[in-house]
Design a protein around this motif. Structure first.
Motif, mmCIF file in Angstrom:
data_model
loop_
_atom_site.group_PDB
_atom_site.id
_atom_site.type_symbol
_atom_site.label_atom_id
_atom_site.label_comp_id
_atom_site.label_asym_id
_atom_site.label_seq_id
_atom_site.Cartn_x
_atom_site.Cartn_y
_atom_site.Cartn_z
ATOM 1 N N UNK A 198 -10.079 -19.741 9.090
ATOM 2 C CA UNK A 198 -8.714 -19.872 9.147
ATOM 3 C C UNK A 198 -8.034 -18.427 10.024
ATOM 4 N N UNK A 199 -7.482 -18.344 11.107
ATOM 5 C CA UNK A 199 -7.016 -17.274 11.878
ATOM 6 C C UNK A 199 -5.520 -17.675 11.986
ATOM 7 N N UNK A 200 -4.501 -17.035 11.644
ATOM 8 C CA UNK A 200 -3.040 -17.067 11.906
ATOM 9 C C UNK A 200 -2.237 -15.668 12.108
ATOM 10 N N UNK A 201 -1.059 -16.015 12.542
ATOM 11 C CA UNK A 201 -0.150 -14.873 12.596
ATOM 12 C C UNK A 201 0.901 -14.995 11.799
ATOM 13 N N UNK A 202 1.352 -13.495 11.135
ATOM 14 C CA UNK A 202 2.613 -13.585 10.459
ATOM 15 C C UNK A 202 2.922 -12.250 10.364
ATOM 16 N N UNK A 203 4.324 -11.783 10.285
ATOM 17 C CA UNK A 203 4.857 -10.656 10.389
ATOM 18 C C UNK A 203 4.432 -9.902 11.484
ATOM 19 N N UNK A 204 3.950 -10.309 12.839
ATOM 20 C CA UNK A 204 3.693 -9.671 13.846
ATOM 21 C C UNK A 204 2.085 -9.151 13.898
ATOM 22 N N UNK A 205 1.316 -9.646 12.683
ATOM 23 C CA UNK A 205 0.053 -9.360 12.537
ATOM 24 C C UNK A 205 -0.873 -10.497 12.567
ATOM 25 N N UNK A 206 -2.181 -10.255 13.011
ATOM 26 C CA UNK A 206 -3.195 -11.289 13.238
ATOM 27 C C UNK A 206 -4.043 -11.305 11.819
ATOM 28 N N UNK A 207 -4.396 -12.412 10.871
ATOM 29 C CA UNK A 207 -5.019 -12.710 9.837
ATOM 30 C C UNK A 207 -6.135 -13.440 9.908
ATOM 31 N N UNK A 208 -7.376 -13.143 9.374
ATOM 32 C CA UNK A 208 -8.411 -14.158 9.328
ATOM 33 C C UNK A 208 -9.113 -14.241 8.156
ATOM 34 N N UNK A 209 -9.510 -15.334 7.726
ATOM 35 C CA UNK A 209 -10.502 -15.473 6.551
ATOM 36 C C UNK A 209 -11.220 -16.562 6.583
ATOM 37 N N UNK A 210 -12.283 -16.583 6.035
ATOM 38 C CA UNK A 210 -13.416 -17.643 5.949
ATOM 39 C C UNK A 210 -13.453 -18.180 4.586
ATOM 40 N N UNK A 211 -13.105 -19.610 4.556
ATOM 41 C CA UNK A 211 -13.024 -20.100 3.312
ATOM 42 C C UNK A 211 -14.079 -21.093 3.206
ATOM 43 N N UNK A 212 -14.855 -21.480 1.853
ATOM 44 C CA UNK A 212 -15.965 -22.127 1.800
ATOM 45 C C UNK A 212 -15.817 -23.118 0.538
ATOM 46 N N UNK A 213 -16.263 -24.322 0.583
ATOM 47 C CA UNK A 213 -16.551 -24.969 -0.258
ATOM 48 C C UNK A 213 -18.017 -25.206 -0.734
ATOM 49 N N UNK A 214 -18.698 -24.589 -1.534
ATOM 50 C CA UNK A 214 -20.117 -24.793 -1.749
ATOM 51 C C UNK A 214 -20.472 -26.268 -1.793
ATOM 52 N N UNK A 215 -21.649 -26.799 -1.580
ATOM 53 C CA UNK A 215 -22.387 -27.765 -1.877
ATOM 54 C C UNK A 215 -21.953 -28.572 -3.018
#
Length: 131
Positions: free
Chosen positions: A92-109
């Motif tokens: 997930x990549x998004x913008x908020x408050x003039x900044x770029x944010x990025x994070x990887x989320x995982x549901x394990x098997x």
């Protein structure tokens, strides 16, 4: 050069798998949702999802959410039962408050199942938060 780029830590933004009843097909189904528990809106959220394990990999799916208000959620995609046996990743990549944010989320098997359902903030249905 890369050390000069500041990507702030993502807080209060989650990906959840939620079991909901589909009125059209009269069945319970799993859906992935993006949750914005922040006090600010999220702009231009780009979500790249795929399922994988050592031997298999699903196709990559891309989604875009133009605007997600503060304290709200939006459906990303339907999750097929067969895919739950794989690791499911949401970048997930998004913008908020003039900044770029990025994070990887995982549901394990096999982590998305009835026994793992919990209360989740913002969403009225029980679900499972990705790591």
């Amino acid at each position: 050069m890369k050390k000069d780029i500041d990507i702030p830590k993502v807080e209060k933004v989650y990906v959840a798998a939620v079991k909901v009843y589909n009125e059209a097909f009269k069945v319970d189904e799993w859906n992935a949702y993006l949750i914005n528990d922040r006090d600010e809106a999220i702009e231009m959220a780009l979500i790249v999802s795929k399922g994988f394990d050592k031997n298999k990999e699903t196709s990559t799916i891309r989604h875009k959410l133009e605007h997600l208000p503060a304290k709200s959620f939006a459906k990303i995609e339907f999750i097929q039962e067969e895919v739950l046996a794989l690791n499911n990743q949401f970048q997930v990549t998004f913008f908020s408050e003039g900044k770029m944010y990025e994070k990887k989320y995982v549901f394990r098997q096999n982590s998305v199942n009835e026994k793992a359902l919990r209360e989740i903030s913002i969403i009225p249905n029980k679900g499972i938060l990705a790591e």
